[in-house]
Design a protein around this motif. Structure first.
Motif, PDB file in Angstrom:
ATOM      1  N   VAL A  37     -35.862 -48.057 -23.634  1.00 24.01           N
ATOM      2  CA  VAL A  37     -36.349 -48.842 -22.484  1.00 24.01           C
ATOM      3  C   VAL A  37     -35.340 -49.948 -22.155  1.00 24.01           C
ATOM      4  O   VAL A  37     -35.008 -50.178 -20.987  1.00 24.01           O
ATOM      5  N   LEU A  38     -34.839 -50.622 -23.198  1.00 23.76           N
ATOM      6  CA  LEU A  38     -33.900 -51.727 -22.951  1.00 23.76           C
ATOM      7  C   LEU A  38     -32.615 -51.198 -22.299  1.00 23.76           C
ATOM      8  O   LEU A  38     -32.060 -51.836 -21.409  1.00 23.76           O
ATOM      9  N   ASN A  39     -32.182 -50.006 -22.726  1.00 21.98           N
ATOM     10  CA  ASN A  39     -31.003 -49.401 -22.080  1.00 21.98           C
ATOM     11  C   ASN A  39     -31.294 -49.114 -20.616  1.00 21.98           C
ATOM     12  O   ASN A  39     -30.432 -49.308 -19.753  1.00 21.98           O
ATOM     13  N   GLU A  40     -32.501 -48.644 -20.357  1.00 22.90           N
ATOM     14  CA  GLU A  40     -32.888 -48.316 -18.984  1.00 22.90           C
ATOM     15  C   GLU A  40     -32.899 -49.593 -18.120  1.00 22.90           C
ATOM     16  O   GLU A  40     -32.385 -49.607 -17.012  1.00 22.90           O
ATOM     17  N   ILE A  41     -33.462 -50.664 -18.692  1.00 18.15           N
ATOM     18  CA  ILE A  41     -33.508 -51.942 -17.958  1.00 18.15           C
ATOM     19  C   ILE A  41     -32.074 -52.376 -17.625  1.00 18.15           C
ATOM     20  O   ILE A  41     -31.763 -52.780 -16.507  1.00 18.15           O
ATOM     21  N   ASN A  42     -31.214 -52.229 -18.613  1.00 17.08           N
ATOM     22  CA  ASN A  42     -29.823 -52.608 -18.458  1.00 17.08           C
ATOM     23  C   ASN A  42     -29.144 -51.785 -17.363  1.00 17.08           C
ATOM     24  O   ASN A  42     -28.437 -52.310 -16.502  1.00 17.08           O
ATOM     25  N   ALA A  43     -29.416 -50.458 -17.374  1.00 17.24           N
ATOM     26  CA  ALA A  43     -28.759 -49.565 -16.421  1.00 17.24           C
ATOM     27  C   ALA A  43     -29.286 -49.779 -15.010  1.00 17.24           C
ATOM     28  O   ALA A  43     -28.540 -49.661 -14.033  1.00 17.24           O
ATOM     29  N   THR A  44     -30.576 -50.096 -14.902  1.00 14.39           N
ATOM     30  CA  THR A  44     -31.174 -50.237 -13.571  1.00 14.39           C
ATOM     31  C   THR A  44     -30.632 -51.486 -12.878  1.00 14.39           C
ATOM     32  O   THR A  44     -30.260 -51.433 -11.718  1.00 14.39           O
ATOM     33  N   GLY A  45     -30.560 -52.562 -13.622  1.00 15.76           N
ATOM     34  CA  GLY A  45     -30.008 -53.832 -13.117  1.00 15.76           C
ATOM     35  C   GLY A  45     -30.559 -54.229 -11.753  1.00 15.76           C
ATOM     36  O   GLY A  45     -30.826 -53.385 -10.927  1.00 15.76           O
ATOM     37  N   GLY A  46     -30.757 -55.478 -11.515  1.00 21.16           N
ATOM     38  CA  GLY A  46     -31.250 -55.910 -10.205  1.00 21.16           C
ATOM     39  C   GLY A  46     -30.110 -56.522  -9.408  1.00 21.16           C
ATOM     40  O   GLY A  46     -28.956 -56.514  -9.837  1.00 21.16           O
ATOM     41  N   LYS A  47     -30.465 -57.075  -8.262  1.00 21.06           N
ATOM     42  CA  LYS A  47     -29.438 -57.714  -7.422  1.00 21.06           C
ATOM     43  C   LYS A  47     -29.157 -59.135  -7.906  1.00 21.06           C
ATOM     44  O   LYS A  47     -28.262 -59.785  -7.423  1.00 21.06           O
ATOM     45  N   LYS A  48     -29.970 -59.608  -8.822  1.00 22.00           N
ATOM     46  CA  LYS A  48     -29.838 -60.967  -9.388  1.00 22.00           C
ATOM     47  C   LYS A  48     -29.888 -62.050  -8.308  1.00 22.00           C
ATOM     48  O   LYS A  48     -29.133 -63.012  -8.329  1.00 22.00           O
ATOM     49  N   VAL A  49     -30.804 -61.874  -7.361  1.00 27.90           N
ATOM     50  CA  VAL A  49     -30.919 -62.855  -6.277  1.00 27.90           C
ATOM     51  C   VAL A  49     -31.454 -64.183  -6.807  1.00 27.90           C
ATOM     52  O   VAL A  49     -30.975 -65.253  -6.419  1.00 27.90           O
ATOM     53  N   ARG A  50     -32.427 -64.119  -7.728  1.00 27.22           N
ATOM     54  CA  ARG A  50     -33.016 -65.366  -8.236  1.00 27.22           C
ATOM     55  C   ARG A  50     -32.002 -66.185  -9.038  1.00 27.22           C
ATOM     56  O   ARG A  50     -31.848 -67.381  -8.774  1.00 27.22           O
ATOM     57  N   PRO A  51     -31.277 -65.547 -10.002  1.00 26.04           N
ATOM     58  CA  PRO A  51     -30.245 -66.345 -10.679  1.00 26.04           C
ATOM     59  C   PRO A  51     -29.184 -66.862  -9.708  1.00 26.04           C
ATOM     60  O   PRO A  51     -28.689 -67.977  -9.873  1.00 26.04           O
ATOM     61  N   MET A  52     -28.876 -66.067  -8.678  1.00 27.25           N
ATOM     62  CA  MET A  52     -27.860 -66.529  -7.731  1.00 27.25           C
ATOM     63  C   MET A  52     -28.332 -67.799  -7.014  1.00 27.25           C
ATOM     64  O   MET A  52     -27.572 -68.764  -6.874  1.00 27.25           O
ATOM     65  N   VAL A  53     -29.597 -67.802  -6.611  1.00 20.01           N
ATOM     66  CA  VAL A  53     -30.144 -68.985  -5.934  1.00 20.01           C
ATOM     67  C   VAL A  53     -30.122 -70.183  -6.897  1.00 20.01           C
ATOM     68  O   VAL A  53     -29.780 -71.300  -6.522  1.00 20.01           O
ATOM     69  N   LEU A  54     -30.447 -69.926  -8.170  1.00 24.16           N
ATOM     70  CA  LEU A  54     -30.419 -70.999  -9.184  1.00 24.16           C
ATOM     71  C   LEU A  54     -28.992 -71.544  -9.330  1.00 24.16           C
ATOM     72  O   LEU A  54     -28.770 -72.763  -9.358  1.00 24.16           O
ATOM     73  N   LEU A  55     -28.017 -70.624  -9.390  1.00 16.59           N
ATOM     74  CA  LEU A  55     -26.620 -71.052  -9.550  1.00 16.59           C
ATOM     75  C   LEU A  55     -26.143 -71.850  -8.337  1.00 16.59           C
ATOM     76  O   LEU A  55     -25.408 -72.837  -8.480  1.00 16.59           O
ATOM     77  N   LEU A  56     -26.576 -71.426  -7.155  1.00 15.26           N
ATOM     78  CA  LEU A  56     -26.171 -72.147  -5.936  1.00 15.26           C
ATOM     79  C   LEU A  56     -26.785 -73.545  -5.930  1.00 15.26           C
ATOM     80  O   LEU A  56     -26.104 -74.541  -5.656  1.00 15.26           O
ATOM     81  N   ALA A  57     -28.079 -73.616  -6.254  1.00 12.37           N
ATOM     82  CA  ALA A  57     -28.753 -74.926  -6.294  1.00 12.37           C
ATOM     83  C   ALA A  57     -28.070 -75.823  -7.326  1.00 12.37           C
ATOM     84  O   ALA A  57     -27.950 -77.041  -7.128  1.00 12.37           O
ATOM     85  N   GLY A  58     -27.590 -75.207  -8.399  1.00 11.78           N
ATOM     86  CA  GLY A  58     -26.969 -75.967  -9.487  1.00 11.78           C
ATOM     87  C   GLY A  58     -25.602 -76.541  -9.155  1.00 11.78           C
ATOM     88  O   GLY A  58     -24.991 -77.197  -9.987  1.00 11.78           O
ATOM     89  N   ARG A  59     -25.140 -76.279  -7.946  1.00  9.08           N
ATOM     90  CA  ARG A  59     -23.841 -76.848  -7.562  1.00  9.08           C
ATOM     91  C   ARG A  59     -23.988 -78.114  -6.720  1.00  9.08           C
ATOM     92  O   ARG A  59     -22.999 -78.657  -6.228  1.00  9.08           O
ATOM     93  N   PHE A  60     -25.227 -78.533  -6.528  1.00 11.24           N
ATOM     94  CA  PHE A  60     -25.442 -79.721  -5.690  1.00 11.24           C
ATOM     95  C   PHE A  60     -25.522 -81.017  -6.496  1.00 11.24           C
ATOM     96  O   PHE A  60     -25.555 -82.092  -5.923  1.00 11.24           O
ATOM     97  N   GLY A  61     -25.560 -80.900  -7.823  1.00 11.67           N
ATOM     98  CA  GLY A  61     -25.738 -82.107  -8.620  1.00 11.67           C
ATOM     99  C   GLY A  61     -24.441 -82.607  -9.243  1.00 11.67           C
ATOM    100  O   GLY A  61     -23.462 -81.861  -9.346  1.00 11.67           O
ATOM    101  N   PRO A  62     -24.433 -83.864  -9.684  1.00  9.86           N
ATOM    102  CA  PRO A  62     -23.212 -84.470 -10.233  1.00  9.86           C
ATOM    103  C   PRO A  62     -22.774 -83.867 -11.571  1.00  9.86           C
ATOM    104  O   PRO A  62     -21.623 -84.041 -11.960  1.00  9.86           O
ATOM    105  N   LYS A  63     -23.674 -83.140 -12.256  1.00  8.04           N
ATOM    106  CA  LYS A  63     -23.275 -82.576 -13.553  1.00  8.04           C
ATOM    107  C   LYS A  63     -22.500 -81.262 -13.417  1.00  8.04           C
ATOM    108  O   LYS A  63     -22.049 -80.710 -14.414  1.00  8.04           O
TER     109      LYS A  63
END
Ligand code: FPP
Ligand code: MG
Length: 328
Positions: A37-63
């Motif tokens: 199952v874990l291999n299948e999850i890995n192979a299917t992979g998503g578009k990673k839209v949520r992490p991308m939005v998190l990463l973009l938001a994370g560029r607005f702060g001083p840290k």
């Protein structure tokens, strides 16, 4: 895609998110079923839209960029919540396909799919504790709670022809928009944004979440199975009435739609003639246009909010990504 390359280091960060997802899901228990199952999850992979939005938001702060690695770890946790939720959603919907591939539940059985979803959740909890991410952990736990409310609200309205646009919006806030809000909140928090920027980012996340689910629901009504990688009209057949259908139900043409629904009953297979009639009613009530206009309104509001954020280099790229998300 060009815009993703324009944002310096974004692709690298997304690759690092994948590395953390792999690490967090690593299993040496020797259970070959789980391994498959874990291999299948890995192979299917998503578009990673949520992490991308998190990463973009994370560029607005001083840290930023000092917080980069931590953002990727949090992005991995958010993506894993999404993965677990889809595994469970496919069990509930009895879905055969997702992203053009067999779902975990259809390939490995519902029992295995329940355990796999639970396993993914347990790893999120473990790694959030390990990273001492108390704030993000509390926020994500609350978010999963709200996602459950969204799904429970949707279930409560299933096959209900009296359901309203307000019910629907409240449910899609829970099931989808809440995780986008959390992604933005964590990006803002980890990068040290002030309250005003953080609030704007959370609001942007909410609009992205709404438009994302609205677009997904619209595609289920308008596209072909080949385009979508899953059966079309499956929401309707499963008794989940989304915006185009609810709009039609509350239109003068809705009387006929109610009659058709009551004749079909619950869970029955539908002939293509009936499917065509439903489609005609939705078209004549302008349910599709109404949904498209709502998507555009959320995109426009997100754009306005983005334009009032500090002018950091990522802002233009974020705006372009927003346009891509709205277009689908
Ligand atoms: C897909 O919706 C499902 C969601 C967006 C959320 C599912 C949430 C839960 C099962 C509750 C939270 C549970 C966990 C384990 C975190 P959809 O059916 O409209 O979309 P689809 O067409 O992609 O299936
Ligand atoms: Mg589903």
């Amino acid at each position: 895609m060009a815009v993703f390359d324009q944002i310096e280091g974004l692709q690298d960060d997304l690759r690092l998110v994948d590395v953390y997802v792999d690490e967090y899901l690593h299993d040496e228990s020797g259970h070959t079923g789980l391994r498959s199952v874990l291999n299948e999850i890995n192979a299917t992979g998503g578009k990673k839209v949520r992490p991308m939005v998190l990463l973009l938001a994370g560029r607005f702060g001083p840290k930023w960029p000092g917080c980069r690695e931590r953002l990727c770890k949090m992005g991995a946790a958010v993506e894993m919540i999404h993965t677990a939720s889809l595994i469970h959603d496919d069990i509930v919907d009895d879905s055969p396909l997702r992203r053009g591939r067999q779902t975990v539940q259809s390939k490995f059985g519902k029992e295995m799919a329940v355990y796999a979803g639970d396993f993914v959740l347990s790893r999120i909890v473990y790694y959030l504790f390990k990273e001492a991410s108390t704030e993000a952990g509390m926020l994500l736990a609350k978010t999963v709670e709200v996602m459950c409310y969204g799904e429970i609200g949707q279930l409560a309205r299933s096959y209900d022809t009296e359901t309203t646009i307000e019910d629907y919006l409240s449910n899609i806030f829970g099931k989808t928009a809440s995780l986008f809000v959390a992604a933005c909140a964590i990006g803002a928090m980890e990068s040290g944004c002030g309250e005003k920027t953080s609030m704007l980012l959370r609001q942007i996340g909410e609009h992205i979440g709404y438009l994302f689910q609205l677009r997904d629901d619209l595609l289920n009504v308008t596209s072909s199975a080949r385009q979508e990688g899953k059966p079309v009209h499956s929401d309707f057949m499963n008794g989940t009435y989304t915006m185009p259908i609810i709009h039609a139900l509350h239109h003068p043409a809705g009387r006929r739609l109610r009659e058709v629904i009551h004749t079909i009953g619950t869970g029955a297979a539908v002939s293509w003639e009936v499917e065509e009639e439903i489609q005609n009613i939705v078209n004549s009530s302008r349910g599709i246009e109404f949904t498209r206009e709502t998507i555009d309104a959320h995109a426009a509001q997100a754009r306005d909010l983005l334009e009032s954020l500090p002018k950091v280099p990522v802002r233009q790229g974020f705006l372009e990504i927003l346009d891509l998300l709205a277009a689908g």
